[in-house]
Design a protein around this motif. Structure first.
Motif, PDB file in Angstrom:
ATOM      1  N   MET B   1      26.146 -14.262  23.955  1.00  0.00           N
ATOM      2  CA  MET B   1      25.245 -13.753  25.008  1.00  0.00           C
ATOM      3  C   MET B   1      25.597 -14.358  26.361  1.00  0.00           C
ATOM      4  SD  MET B   1      22.604 -11.580  24.416  1.00  0.00           S
ATOM      5  CE  MET B   1      21.136 -12.155  25.306  1.00  0.00           C
ATOM      6  N   SER B   2      25.070 -13.759  27.365  1.00  0.00           N
ATOM      7  CA  SER B   2      25.370 -14.149  28.737  1.00  0.00           C
ATOM      8  C   SER B   2      24.455 -13.255  29.571  1.00  0.00           C
ATOM      9  CB  SER B   2      26.833 -13.856  29.054  1.00  0.00           C
ATOM     10  OG  SER B   2      27.078 -12.478  28.755  1.00  0.00           O
ATOM     11  N   ILE B   3      24.593 -13.234  30.859  1.00  0.00           N
ATOM     12  CA  ILE B   3      23.810 -12.268  31.618  1.00  0.00           C
ATOM     13  C   ILE B   3      24.724 -11.291  32.363  1.00  0.00           C
ATOM     14  CG2 ILE B   3      21.881 -13.909  31.866  1.00  0.00           C
ATOM     15  CD1 ILE B   3      22.638 -14.012  34.903  1.00  0.00           C
ATOM     16  N   LEU B   4      24.232 -10.084  32.506  1.00  0.00           N
ATOM     17  CA  LEU B   4      24.833  -9.020  33.326  1.00  0.00           C
ATOM     18  C   LEU B   4      26.192  -8.471  32.889  1.00  0.00           C
ATOM     19  CD1 LEU B   4      23.694 -10.327  36.808  1.00  0.00           C
ATOM     20  CD2 LEU B   4      22.937  -8.190  35.779  1.00  0.00           C
ATOM     21  N   VAL B   5      27.163  -9.352  32.606  1.00  0.00           N
ATOM     22  CA  VAL B   5      28.493  -8.847  32.248  1.00  0.00           C
ATOM     23  C   VAL B   5      29.052  -9.613  31.055  1.00  0.00           C
ATOM     24  CG1 VAL B   5      29.024  -8.108  34.599  1.00  0.00           C
ATOM     25  CG2 VAL B   5      29.695 -10.390  33.854  1.00  0.00           C
ATOM     26  N   ASN B   6      29.865  -8.942  30.240  1.00  0.00           N
ATOM     27  CA  ASN B   6      30.520  -9.606  29.107  1.00  0.00           C
ATOM     28  C   ASN B   6      31.871  -8.941  28.821  1.00  0.00           C
ATOM     29  OD1 ASN B   6      30.073  -7.263  27.518  1.00  0.00           O
ATOM     30  ND2 ASN B   6      27.999  -7.975  27.050  1.00  0.00           N
ATOM     31  N   LYS B   7      32.474  -9.278  27.678  1.00  0.00           N
ATOM     32  CA  LYS B   7      33.838  -8.816  27.389  1.00  0.00           C
ATOM     33  C   LYS B   7      33.940  -7.296  27.254  1.00  0.00           C
ATOM     34  CE  LYS B   7      33.566  -9.846  22.361  1.00  0.00           C
ATOM     35  NZ  LYS B   7      32.343  -9.077  22.191  1.00  0.00           N
ATOM     36  N   ASP B   8      32.811  -6.620  27.038  1.00  0.00           N
ATOM     37  CA  ASP B   8      32.847  -5.169  26.884  1.00  0.00           C
ATOM     38  C   ASP B   8      32.555  -4.401  28.177  1.00  0.00           C
ATOM     39  OD1 ASP B   8      33.355  -5.441  24.111  1.00  0.00           O
ATOM     40  OD2 ASP B   8      31.215  -5.823  23.771  1.00  0.00           O
ATOM     41  N   THR B   9      32.193  -5.119  29.225  1.00  0.00           N
ATOM     42  CA  THR B   9      31.824  -4.463  30.483  1.00  0.00           C
ATOM     43  C   THR B   9      33.019  -3.719  31.084  1.00  0.00           C
ATOM     44  OG1 THR B   9      30.237  -6.226  30.888  1.00  0.00           O
ATOM     45  CG2 THR B   9      30.826  -4.852  32.781  1.00  0.00           C
ATOM     46  N   LYS B  10      32.802  -2.437  31.397  1.00  0.00           N
ATOM     47  CA  LYS B  10      33.873  -1.644  32.012  1.00  0.00           C
ATOM     48  C   LYS B  10      33.703  -1.652  33.528  1.00  0.00           C
ATOM     49  CE  LYS B  10      34.783   1.575  28.231  1.00  0.00           C
ATOM     50  NZ  LYS B  10      34.527   2.951  27.800  1.00  0.00           N
ATOM     51  N   VAL B  11      34.778  -2.066  34.206  1.00  0.00           N
ATOM     52  CA  VAL B  11      34.704  -2.300  35.650  1.00  0.00           C
ATOM     53  C   VAL B  11      35.707  -1.429  36.402  1.00  0.00           C
ATOM     54  CG1 VAL B  11      34.859  -4.078  37.447  1.00  0.00           C
ATOM     55  CG2 VAL B  11      34.133  -4.715  35.135  1.00  0.00           C
ATOM     56  N   ILE B  12      35.257  -0.830  37.502  1.00  0.00           N
ATOM     57  CA  ILE B  12      36.202  -0.184  38.412  1.00  0.00           C
ATOM     58  C   ILE B  12      36.252  -0.993  39.715  1.00  0.00           C
ATOM     59  CG2 ILE B  12      36.046   2.194  37.564  1.00  0.00           C
ATOM     60  CD1 ILE B  12      34.084   2.617  40.044  1.00  0.00           C
ATOM     61  N   ILE B  90      26.600   3.903  39.056  1.00  0.00           N
ATOM     62  CA  ILE B  90      27.000   2.520  38.742  1.00  0.00           C
ATOM     63  C   ILE B  90      25.718   1.682  38.621  1.00  0.00           C
ATOM     64  CG2 ILE B  90      28.052   0.475  39.867  1.00  0.00           C
ATOM     65  CD1 ILE B  90      30.200   2.241  38.696  1.00  0.00           C
ATOM     66  N   THR B  91      25.677   0.723  37.698  1.00  0.00           N
ATOM     67  CA  THR B  91      24.446  -0.066  37.535  1.00  0.00           C
ATOM     68  C   THR B  91      24.513  -1.431  38.227  1.00  0.00           C
ATOM     69  OG1 THR B  91      25.224  -0.959  35.433  1.00  0.00           O
ATOM     70  CG2 THR B  91      23.875   1.035  35.330  1.00  0.00           C
ATOM     71  N   LEU B  92      25.747  -1.907  38.498  1.00  0.00           N
ATOM     72  CA  LEU B  92      25.895  -3.192  39.193  1.00  0.00           C
ATOM     73  C   LEU B  92      27.118  -3.133  40.114  1.00  0.00           C
ATOM     74  CD1 LEU B  92      25.249  -6.298  39.555  1.00  0.00           C
ATOM     75  CD2 LEU B  92      26.800  -6.700  37.646  1.00  0.00           C
ATOM     76  N   ALA B  93      26.889  -3.394  41.410  1.00  0.00           N
ATOM     77  CA  ALA B  93      28.010  -3.459  42.361  1.00  0.00           C
ATOM     78  C   ALA B  93      28.178  -4.907  42.798  1.00  0.00           C
ATOM     79  CB  ALA B  93      27.738  -2.570  43.571  1.00  0.00           C
ATOM     80  N   VAL B  94      29.413  -5.409  42.705  1.00  0.00           N
ATOM     81  CA  VAL B  94      29.707  -6.779  43.110  1.00  0.00           C
ATOM     82  C   VAL B  94      30.517  -6.704  44.407  1.00  0.00           C
ATOM     83  CG1 VAL B  94      30.754  -8.963  42.404  1.00  0.00           C
ATOM     84  CG2 VAL B  94      29.762  -7.443  40.672  1.00  0.00           C
ATOM     85  N   VAL B  95      29.906  -7.128  45.510  1.00  0.00           N
ATOM     86  CA  VAL B  95      30.533  -6.943  46.825  1.00  0.00           C
ATOM     87  C   VAL B  95      31.133  -8.252  47.306  1.00  0.00           C
ATOM     88  CG1 VAL B  95      30.212  -6.052  49.157  1.00  0.00           C
ATOM     89  CG2 VAL B  95      28.699  -5.268  47.311  1.00  0.00           C
ATOM     90  N   ILE B  96      32.452  -8.300  47.333  1.00  0.00           N
ATOM     91  CA  ILE B  96      33.160  -9.522  47.710  1.00  0.00           C
ATOM     92  C   ILE B  96      33.354  -9.608  49.231  1.00  0.00           C
ATOM     93  CG2 ILE B  96      35.270 -10.862  47.326  1.00  0.00           C
ATOM     94  CD1 ILE B  96      33.585 -10.283  44.759  1.00  0.00           C
ATOM     95  N   THR B  97      33.552  -8.481  49.881  1.00  0.00           N
ATOM     96  CA  THR B  97      33.879  -8.418  51.311  1.00  0.00           C
ATOM     97  C   THR B  97      32.957  -9.268  52.183  1.00  0.00           C
ATOM     98  OG1 THR B  97      34.537  -6.143  50.904  1.00  0.00           O
ATOM     99  CG2 THR B  97      34.313  -6.808  53.211  1.00  0.00           C
ATOM    100  N   GLU B  98      33.570  -9.970  53.132  1.00  0.00           N
ATOM    101  CA  GLU B  98      32.828 -10.789  54.085  1.00  0.00           C
ATOM    102  C   GLU B  98      32.732 -10.050  55.414  1.00  0.00           C
ATOM    103  OE1 GLU B  98      34.725 -14.566  54.718  1.00  0.00           O
ATOM    104  OE2 GLU B  98      33.393 -15.106  56.384  1.00  0.00           O
ATOM    105  N   GLY B  99      31.595 -10.187  56.113  1.00  0.00           N
ATOM    106  CA  GLY B  99      31.480  -9.663  57.469  1.00  0.00           C
ATOM    107  C   GLY B  99      30.922  -8.254  57.576  1.00  0.00           C
ATOM    108  N   ALA B 100      30.167  -7.803  56.566  1.00  0.00           N
ATOM    109  CA  ALA B 100      29.524  -6.491  56.676  1.00  0.00           C
ATOM    110  C   ALA B 100      28.322  -6.606  57.613  1.00  0.00           C
ATOM    111  CB  ALA B 100      29.062  -6.020  55.301  1.00  0.00           C
ATOM    112  N   MET B 194      16.692 -13.792  34.278  1.00  0.00           N
ATOM    113  CA  MET B 194      17.704 -13.391  33.297  1.00  0.00           C
ATOM    114  C   MET B 194      18.188 -14.584  32.478  1.00  0.00           C
ATOM    115  SD  MET B 194      20.032 -10.717  35.473  1.00  0.00           S
ATOM    116  CE  MET B 194      19.267  -9.654  36.683  1.00  0.00           C
ATOM    117  N   PHE B 195      18.405 -15.713  33.167  1.00  0.00           N
ATOM    118  CA  PHE B 195      18.867 -16.906  32.437  1.00  0.00           C
ATOM    119  C   PHE B 195      17.783 -17.430  31.493  1.00  0.00           C
ATOM    120  CE2 PHE B 195      22.203 -17.731  35.873  1.00  0.00           C
ATOM    121  CZ  PHE B 195      23.274 -17.494  35.023  1.00  0.00           C
ATOM    122  N   GLN B 196      16.540 -17.340  31.943  1.00  0.00           N
ATOM    123  CA  GLN B 196      15.430 -17.774  31.086  1.00  0.00           C
ATOM    124  C   GLN B 196      15.432 -16.952  29.784  1.00  0.00           C
ATOM    125  OE1 GLN B 196      13.121 -20.239  31.387  1.00  0.00           O
ATOM    126  NE2 GLN B 196      11.977 -19.623  29.552  1.00  0.00           N
TER     127      GLN B 196
END
Lengths: 390, 290
Positions: B1-12, B90-100, B194-196
């Motif tokens: 277990m973990s939260i939000l993402v794991n080895k089966d998560t499909k990412v674009i 999409i259910t989760l977007a991870v935004v890395i970009t700085e300066g938006a 989620m961690f709880q």
């Protein structure tokens, strides 16, 4: 980025937020000419610096004759104005704004800022204008009205009604004037990507008009690219020369008054490093974030800027490599010792991406002043001892 | 277990073929992340890093079944990319970009929430479930599998904290860099919840900074809802009080956002608060060995 009062008022005027008439001056004689051009018999001479509390600091004065305008302008121009927002070193006044006098019957406060929790801009208003609004917020928070505006719907009639009834304004003409002003202010806040707007005081005149007697504006730095006309208002003399030089190399630098120079990657770790030095009994001489693209040149520049400060007795380089590769930093340190006379001990902690290669590079170079550290705690402790001459 | 993402998560990846997007997508794949494709307008139909490229997120979702998007587009296009992801399901977007720009994120976040999409960031290192799935730019090797959840505003302090936890012989369940911009996606409160609820997380490390009041809100939430041990560090105790022009920011939250204020609130909520980030590892060891 912040701008001066006179510049904020130029933007206000463009959007129909009423202000008294005024003209900017760089010299006392120009101030006098401006006063003549404005006409009338009372003028206000206002120091233009990027800080609040100018009135209390002696930077805003009333003149009752053209000669007095000149006298006051020569007094204020060139003075170092110290207010509760400038820090003890104060700010040099290089421009004065000459403004026509206004007939004040009431002073209000009006501002717009992002509410991070609500994630939308919020209009703030108070009947306690002209006072330090932080004191008002602390002592009588009920006297501050907050109206959040959802950008999806924009400024609506009900926002306006909440504002005027909240401020106890009962005259329908005055109500509509103030609503129009607040709506214009909201529009200019959104269209210019402002971070903060503050009008203190917003005055009501004898004729029942509302005028922005003051104006402060700050902008979202990330959005300046699409507002070249705002970028043009930048006054580099308001910025620290070293901070500016550092920023040209992608470094983020802030001078402090301690003895240990810091060079760190990431703002959070940079602050955490300062906190650790402090916890171990030392004092940080600066905040310096080398950012994500550090190389030999930027590291050398970092050393140069840190060493400009004569109080620096040791330097702590603390890098946790993610995007930044430690071997590049290690080479940067070698390069820097050739370019800059590094005359103080340099404590180096490199961890993360390519840390092993980096340790090898430093070990082989065998520079006398460079001391390796195993982790953050070890590095900070060694830096504190080195600064004490131990 | 973990939260939000794991080895089966499909990412674009949005901004898949760009320099940053390519480099980090490749690193993520090497870590084991299931990157199943990417989006770059006008490059649809091509292949990149052995995966299909699509013109739109909608096509990518249909073509790959991805539920998570990692966003690397330039700052001016971040809001557009986030909204496109939300509209495409999409259910989760991870935004890395700085300066938006903040105004853009305001609109994008509101739109994402309306569509039930969670976001992480912008301006953050991303999220990693140790030894399973890395979506971001963190050095993967330092995250060993274990039972400590980590939430941090700062990128490098995420690494510092995780590294210490692992060196003490423990490991990370999931670590999330939430970013420090004025408008961010998931924050302490949602992630603490989620961690709880995650059986594999036994303790939580929370790293904050001066400014804003998210940590104060988190403290109130912890007091009422979190029974797992929490270790916290707030960066910026020695930061000078900034030279400011106006007062509005501090008034709005009713708090000055100082480190002391946040540390006191967390202590009052029963959190183990360390004064130096160098103490995070030891503090985690102490709460887990209790």
């Amino acid at each position: 980025m912040n701008i001066h009062e006179y510049q904020a008022k130029q933007i206000f005027a463009k959007y129909g937020v009423p202000t008294p008439r005024g003209i900017i001056a760089n010299t006392p004689s120009q101030a006098m000419t401006n006063a003549q051009e404005l006409g009338g018999d009372v003028w206000v001479v206002k120091a233009q610096i990027h800080a609040g509390g100018r009135g209390l600091g002696g930077g805003v004065k009333l003149a009752r004759s053209i000669t007095e305008v000149k006298e006051l302008a020569s007094e204020i121009l060139g003075m170092t104005l110290v207010t509760h927002q400038t820090g003890p070193e104060g700010k040099l006044v290089q421009k004065v704004y000459i403004e026509e006098g206004a007939d004040i019957v009431d002073e209000l406060y009006l501002g717009i800022v992002l509410d991070r929790a609500k994630e939308m801009p919020v209009i703030m208003a108070s009947t306690e204008g002209g006072m330090d609004i932080e004191t008002v917020a602390h002592n009588t928070p009920e006297k501050i009205i907050k109206i959040a505006v959802d950008p999806f719907i924009g400024f609506q009639g009900f926002h306006g009604r909440e504002l005027v009834f909240g401020l106890g304004i009962t005259d329908p003409k005055e109500q509509s004037k103030l609503i129009k002003l607040a709506k214009a202010l909201y529009t200019l806040y959104m269209e210019n990507d402002a971070e903060m707007i503050e009008i203190n005081p917003l005055i009501k005149t004898g004729a029942g008009d509302f005028l922005a007697l003051d104006g402060k504006m700050g902008f979202d730095d990330s959005a300046l690219g699409r507002h070249p006309e705002v970028e043009d208002m930048r006054d580099i003399s308001e910025e620290d020369a070293d901070e500016r030089e550092a920023s040209q190399y992608g470094l983020s630098y802030i001078a402090l008054d301690g003895e240990i120079g810091c060079m760190v990657n990431g703002a959070g770790l940079a602050m955490g490093t300062m906190d650790t030095i402090n916890y171990m009994g030392g004092t940080p001489a600066n905040f310096l974030d080398v950012g994500g693209s550090a190389n030999a040149q930027t590291v050398a520049k970092g050393f140069e800027i840190i060493l400009k400060n004569p109080n620096v007795k040791a330097i702590f380089v603390n890098i946790f490599g993610g995007i930044v590769r430690c071997d590049r930093i290690a080479n940067g340190i070698l390069e820097a010792t050739k370019l800059v006379d590094v005359h103080v001990p340099v404590i180096v902690r490199l961890d993360g991406t390519n840390a092993i290669e980096a340790a090898e590079i430093l070990k082989n170079a065998n520079i006398p002043n460079v001391i390796a550290a195993t982790d953050l705690g070890d590095g900070a402790a060694k830096a504190v001892r080195a600064a004490k001459g131990e | 277990m973990s939260i939000l993402v794991n080895k089966d998560t499909k990412v674009i990846v949005q901004g898949f073929t760009g320099k940053e997007g390519s480099f980090h997508a490749e690193q993520c794949m090497a870590y084991g992340t299931k990157i199943v494709g990417g989006v770059t307008p006008n490059k649809g139909g091509q292949e990149h890093l052995g995966q299909p490229v699509f013109n739109t997120v909608k096509e990518a979702v249909v073509g790959t079944g991805a539920t998570v998007s990692m966003i690397f587009v330039p700052p001016a296009f971040v809001a557009d990319a986030v909204m496109e992801a939300a509209a495409a399901g999409i259910t989760l977007a991870v935004v890395i970009t700085e300066g938006a720009p903040v105004r853009d994120m305001q609109a994008a976040k509101a739109f994402a929430t309306k569509h039930g999409m969670m976001t992480i960031g912008p301006n953050c290192p991303g999220i990693i479930t140790a030894e399973e799935c890395k979506i971001g730019i963190m050095p993967g090797a330092i995250f060993k599998k274990g039972n400590v959840g980590l939430i941090s505003k700062s990128g490098t302090l995420t690494y510092e904290g995780a590294n210490q936890v692992c060196r003490e012989g423990f490991g990370i369940s999931t670590a999330v860099g939430i970013g420090g911009d004025p408008i961010i996606g998931l924050s302490y409160k949602q992630l603490l919840k989620m961690f709880q609820e995650d059986d594999d997380t036994h303790a939580i490390v929370m790293i904050g900074e001066i400014g804003g009041d998210l940590e104060i809100q988190a403290a109130a939430y912890i007091k009422e809802n979190i029974t797992k041990p929490v270790v916290a560090f707030i960066a910026g105790q020695t930061a000078p009080a900034g030279k400011r022009m106006g007062h509005a920011g501090a008034i709005i939250s009713g708090s000055a956002g100082t480190a002391k204020e946040k540390m006191d609130a967390l202590k009052a909520a029963g959190v183990t608060v360390v004064v130096s980030p160098a103490e995070i590892g030891k503090a985690v060891k102490a709460v887990l060995n209790k």
